[in-house]
Each structure stands twice: as structure tokens, then as C-alpha cells.
Design an enzyme around this catalytic site. Sequence first.
Site, mmCIF file in Angstrom:
data_model
loop_
_atom_site.group_PDB
_atom_site.id
_atom_site.type_symbol
_atom_site.label_atom_id
_atom_site.label_comp_id
_atom_site.label_asym_id
_atom_site.label_seq_id
_atom_site.Cartn_x
_atom_site.Cartn_y
_atom_site.Cartn_z
ATOM 1 N N GLU A 47 51.194 48.680 39.579
ATOM 2 C CA GLU A 47 51.722 49.731 39.175
ATOM 3 C C GLU A 47 50.899 50.882 39.292
ATOM 4 O OE1 GLU A 47 52.911 51.389 34.768
ATOM 5 O OE2 GLU A 47 52.654 49.338 35.081
ATOM 6 N N GLU B 207 39.308 43.968 46.978
ATOM 7 C CA GLU B 207 38.611 42.872 47.682
ATOM 8 C C GLU B 207 39.453 42.266 48.662
ATOM 9 O OE1 GLU B 207 36.345 38.706 46.867
ATOM 10 O OE2 GLU B 207 37.270 39.808 45.145
ATOM 11 N N HIS C 244 38.413 44.727 39.824
ATOM 12 C CA HIS C 244 38.982 45.137 41.197
ATOM 13 C C HIS C 244 40.214 44.261 41.455
ATOM 14 C CE1 HIS C 244 36.209 41.773 41.895
ATOM 15 N NE2 HIS C 244 37.241 41.544 42.817
ATOM 16 N N HIS D 262 52.429 42.041 36.845
ATOM 17 C CA HIS D 262 52.127 43.426 37.580
ATOM 18 C C HIS D 262 50.452 43.651 37.021
ATOM 19 C CE1 HIS D 262 53.624 45.634 34.244
ATOM 20 N NE2 HIS D 262 52.878 46.478 34.374
#
Length: 123
Positions: free
Chosen positions: A56, A117, A75, A7
Site C-alpha cells: 500500500e 531487499e 525493509h 499488506h
Amino acid sequence: MQFTFDHNNINVLDLEKSLAFYKEALGFEEVRRKEAEDGSFILVYLGDGVTSHTLELTWLRDWKEPYNLGDNEFHLAIRVDDFDGAYEHHKKMDCICFENKKMGIYFINDPDGYWVEILPPKK
């Protein structure tokens, strides 16, 4: 030894606003939640319904100021199967913050200023 992605985490000021944004903008759904017994934090894990990788969102009760994102050079990158449809959807949401037509990508801005993105399908 094998390492695999699990994550990524970002901190958010308004958890409900962020949950609504990620659901509307990307279709991400809550898959797990952990709340501190003393109410000091909430962790919400969002999934894309396809991969096991999650995002998360961390909400901290005592944090009141916008997060310092520095130069915001980091990003998330999300690939979409209908790039043109996604572009129109995000345009209607007014969340597109940067376009690079030459590269065939664009970025959306979440409620806390994080950039995401948007990538077309792989060829």
C-alpha cells in the site's frame, strides 16, 4: 485463530514517481485505489500478480517534507526467479544502494529512500 499477511504500507511524497518505480523495478501493478472525498489522501495497492499480498502506497496531500525513515532498518524483501537478470536491470536503473555478495543479496532504493531487499530463488 489464524492470522495471515494482507499488506504492508509505506508513505510516499510523489505517488506517480513511486508507481513508476515499483512497476519498472519490480513489475508491481496497481490492483486497488482509494481516494479521500476531500482529496486529502490517496491509497494505492500494488500487487505482484502471483500472491494476494499487496504493498500500500499512501500519498498525503498536505505532507511536503521527506519522511523520516530513522535508521532505515526496516525493509521489504522480494524474491526473484532471475537474480542475475534483476541485478543487471537494477544496475541500469541506478537504484542499487547496498550489496552483500557474501550473503548473495542486494538492496534497491525507492524514490523516498525505502530499501527493498532482492533475494535469489529458494534452493
